[in-house]
Motif scaffolding. Structure first.
Motif, PDB file in Angstrom:
ATOM      1  N   UNK A 131    -174.546  20.275  29.889  1.00  0.00           N
ATOM      2  CA  UNK A 131    -174.846  18.809  29.435  1.00  0.00           C
ATOM      3  C   UNK A 131    -176.049  18.300  30.421  1.00  0.00           C
ATOM      4  N   UNK A 132    -176.408  18.929  31.438  1.00  0.00           N
ATOM      5  CA  UNK A 132    -177.619  18.720  32.207  1.00  0.00           C
ATOM      6  C   UNK A 132    -178.904  18.799  31.131  1.00  0.00           C
ATOM      7  N   UNK A 133    -178.638  20.198  30.532  1.00  0.00           N
ATOM      8  CA  UNK A 133    -179.849  20.535  29.469  1.00  0.00           C
ATOM      9  C   UNK A 133    -179.876  19.659  28.142  1.00  0.00           C
ATOM     10  N   UNK A 134    -178.574  19.776  27.594  1.00  0.00           N
ATOM     11  CA  UNK A 134    -178.340  19.308  26.079  1.00  0.00           C
ATOM     12  C   UNK A 134    -177.579  17.771  26.142  1.00  0.00           C
ATOM     13  N   UNK A 135    -177.412  17.077  27.280  1.00  0.00           N
ATOM     14  CA  UNK A 135    -176.772  15.821  27.198  1.00  0.00           C
ATOM     15  C   UNK A 135    -175.444  16.121  27.153  1.00  0.00           C
ATOM     16  N   UNK A 136    -174.532  14.765  27.341  1.00  0.00           N
ATOM     17  CA  UNK A 136    -173.134  14.669  27.541  1.00  0.00           C
ATOM     18  C   UNK A 136    -172.221  15.155  26.315  1.00  0.00           C
ATOM     19  N   UNK A 137    -172.729  14.782  25.019  1.00  0.00           N
ATOM     20  CA  UNK A 137    -172.031  14.911  23.774  1.00  0.00           C
ATOM     21  C   UNK A 137    -172.140  16.553  23.399  1.00  0.00           C
ATOM     22  N   UNK A 138    -173.200  17.121  23.445  1.00  0.00           N
ATOM     23  CA  UNK A 138    -173.487  18.375  22.901  1.00  0.00           C
ATOM     24  C   UNK A 138    -172.744  19.183  24.222  1.00  0.00           C
ATOM     25  N   UNK A 141    -168.982  19.338  23.805  1.00  0.00           N
ATOM     26  CA  UNK A 141    -168.621  20.228  22.524  1.00  0.00           C
ATOM     27  C   UNK A 141    -168.631  21.456  22.821  1.00  0.00           C
ATOM     28  N   UNK A 142    -169.987  21.962  23.282  1.00  0.00           N
ATOM     29  CA  UNK A 142    -170.210  23.432  23.645  1.00  0.00           C
ATOM     30  C   UNK A 142    -169.130  23.951  24.846  1.00  0.00           C
ATOM     31  N   UNK A 143    -169.080  23.190  25.786  1.00  0.00           N
ATOM     32  CA  UNK A 143    -168.069  23.331  26.830  1.00  0.00           C
ATOM     33  C   UNK A 143    -166.574  23.734  26.576  1.00  0.00           C
ATOM     34  N   UNK A 144    -166.410  22.756  25.537  1.00  0.00           N
ATOM     35  CA  UNK A 144    -164.997  23.092  24.850  1.00  0.00           C
ATOM     36  C   UNK A 144    -164.894  24.504  24.040  1.00  0.00           C
ATOM     37  N   UNK A 145    -166.024  24.736  23.421  1.00  0.00           N
ATOM     38  CA  UNK A 145    -166.000  25.853  22.817  1.00  0.00           C
ATOM     39  C   UNK A 145    -166.036  27.260  23.627  1.00  0.00           C
ATOM     40  N   UNK A 146    -166.649  27.074  24.546  1.00  0.00           N
ATOM     41  CA  UNK A 146    -166.637  28.032  25.500  1.00  0.00           C
ATOM     42  C   UNK A 146    -165.421  28.391  26.136  1.00  0.00           C
ATOM     43  N   UNK A 147    -164.746  27.226  26.844  1.00  0.00           N
ATOM     44  CA  UNK A 147    -163.582  27.465  27.428  1.00  0.00           C
ATOM     45  C   UNK A 147    -162.527  28.000  26.378  1.00  0.00           C
ATOM     46  N   UNK A 148    -162.464  27.570  25.069  1.00  0.00           N
ATOM     47  CA  UNK A 148    -161.614  28.336  23.960  1.00  0.00           C
ATOM     48  C   UNK A 148    -161.821  29.709  24.009  1.00  0.00           C
TER      49      UNK A 148
END
Lengths: 211, 250
Positions: A131-138, A141-148
């Motif tokens: 989020x620090x690099x790409x902002x909260x929304x992205x 989403x990416x964090x969710x995908x990674x956790x999955x």
């Protein structure tokens, strides 16, 4: 202890410096772990690896400091060959692997237990650095995908291990099952006892004959 | 002019009274690009040498530390973190430009509290006897005119049991490494100096001054003669750099 007279510290210092930087950066995204580590501020743990020789002292605190040389007294120390450390790291729970493995642990056992707790609760928030690099929304989403992905990886690893072990034991019969092994060990023990008895009896008979 | 009143300035022989001024000229010239040049010259390894110096210093919370020839403040900044607010770190340098660069850098990093600054000559340190737990001089001793006088001055300001750490270029222990290092120092280094700092002569001096600096054993002897005990040295990166350590007797 490192033999300082024969030791060119450049490489060790480089490795430890890089590791320290990486760990402290990761800890920023694990605030719970960082808070627990902050409670251990001022305490130190020394890990000595034999074969190959390598020593690192970890000064605990909100951020960790890794030292190649530390001449003061440490609170706790761990010692053993590299393979034992690797075995502990590969264990399902590395912290328990560390305590229960063949590594020699000396010093403050409470500190080691606290560290075990900290390690087992380590949970890095992957969303924050993204989020620090790409902002909260992205980032979310990416964090969710990674956790999955991590959860899937963990699940598939245990499922794969189970299926592989079933195949080896039941289908290919490459290895006996746990029950068969236990039977075999029981038989071996019985045989050993019988041999001991026969040996004792022979000795007794020999003594009687000599007497 | 008698022989005693001559000293080395790189490979040149100069009057003792002139050396400090000539060295000052070199560092005034390179001060603003000193950090960048150090990184380029050593491939960043100077940070590792300094890191090891801190490990061997044994400095702890509350200690009092003097970093002589502290230049751009690498060691002093780290010591400030270790000793905390109840400690004391003095960054000293004979050269005003270097001291200014160091002070600005540390202030920019937000490091204020245990730090103070002194423009001081290592030969005549302006501090009371038995003031410091640790004295460090990194890449500075070879520029000092009278090294014996400087070592005795450092001994005086150390507390009994306190440590002196001298980090300095030294003699490589391996012949092949020595040849490669010579080729680099006299061919590549001045060109890098010209390119980055616009000053080839100063970097030529740095390379020459390294060769004229006493080797590991000689410096250890000098420390023992100055009155230090338990003197030892640690070669780093094949002896290109050595860290000497000595204790002030109780």
């Amino acid at each position: 202890m490192v033999d300082l007279t024969k030791f060119d510290p450049t490489l060790n210092v480089a490795l430890l410096g890089a590791a320290q930087e990486a760990i402290n950066r990761a800890l920023q995204y694990a605030p719970h772990t960082q808070a627990k580590l902050a409670q251990l501020e001022g305490q130190s743990v020394q890990a000595t690896i034999s074969e190959p020789d390598f020593t690192v002292t970890i000064l605990l605190g909100k951020t960790l400091e890794l030292r190649s040389v530390y001449e003061d007294k440490v609170n706790a120390s761990i010692e053993g060959p590299l393979r034992e450390y690797l075995a502990a790291a590969a264990a399902e729970d590395p912290a328990i692997g560390l305590i229960n493995g063949n590594l020699k642990i000396r010093g403050d056992s409470r500190l080691m237990q606290s560290l075990q707790g900290v390690l087992s609760e380590l949970d890095i928030d992957w969303e924050a650095p993204i989020a620090e690099v790409l902002g909260d929304v992205a980032g979310h989403q990416i964090g969710k995908a990674l956790r999955g992905l991590f959860a899937w990886g963990k699940h598939s690893r245990s499922s794969l291990e189970r299926q592989l072990s079933e195949f080896i034991i039941e289908e290919a019969r490459l290895s006996p099952s746990k029950l068969e092994l236990e039977d075999f060990y029981r038989d071996v023990r019985k045989l050993q006892q019988n041999i001991d008895r026969v040996e004792a009896r022979v000795k007794r008979l020999v003594r009687q004959r000599a007497g | 002019m008698s022989e005693q009143s001559k000293t080395h300035f790189g490979y040149q022989e100069v009057d003792v009274d002139d050396k400090a001024g000539l060295v000052a000229g070199v560092f005034h010239s390179v001060a603003s690009r000193y950090d960048l040049m150090n990184d380029l010259m050593s491939g960043g390894i100077h940070r590792l040498w300094k890191r090891f110096t801190i490990e061997l210093s044994g400095v702890r919370k509350g200690h009092s530390v003097l970093d002589i020839a502290g230049g751009t403040g690498d060691l002093a900044g780290k010591f400030a973190e270790i000793v905390g607010a109840e400690g004391r770190v003095v960054l000293a340098d004979i050269n005003e430009s270097m001291l200014n660069v160091g002070r600005d850098k540390l202030l920019d990093q937000g490091k204020v509290d245990p730090l103070s600054y002194a423009q001081a000559d290592a030969q005549y340190l302006p501090f009371a006897d038995n003031s410091f737990d640790c004295v460090t001089i990194a890449f500075g001793l070879r520029n000092v005119t009278d090294k014996d006088l400087a070592l005795r001055s450092m001994l005086r300001v150390l507390k009994p049991g306190g440590r002196l750490l001298v980090l300095e270029f030294s003699k490589p222990t391996n012949d092949l490494l020595s040849k490669a290092y010579d080729a680099y120092s006299f061919n590549v280094l001045p060109k890098l100096g010209q390119l980055i700092a616009g000053d080839a002569d100063s970097y030529q001096y740095l390379a020459e001054s390294i060769r004229m600096h006493p080797d590991q054993e000689t410096l250890k002897e000098m420390m023992l003669e100055a009155g230090f005990e338990q003197c030892e040295f640690f070669n780093m990166t094949g002896g290109i750099v050595a860290l000497h350590r000595g204790l002030k007797p109780w």
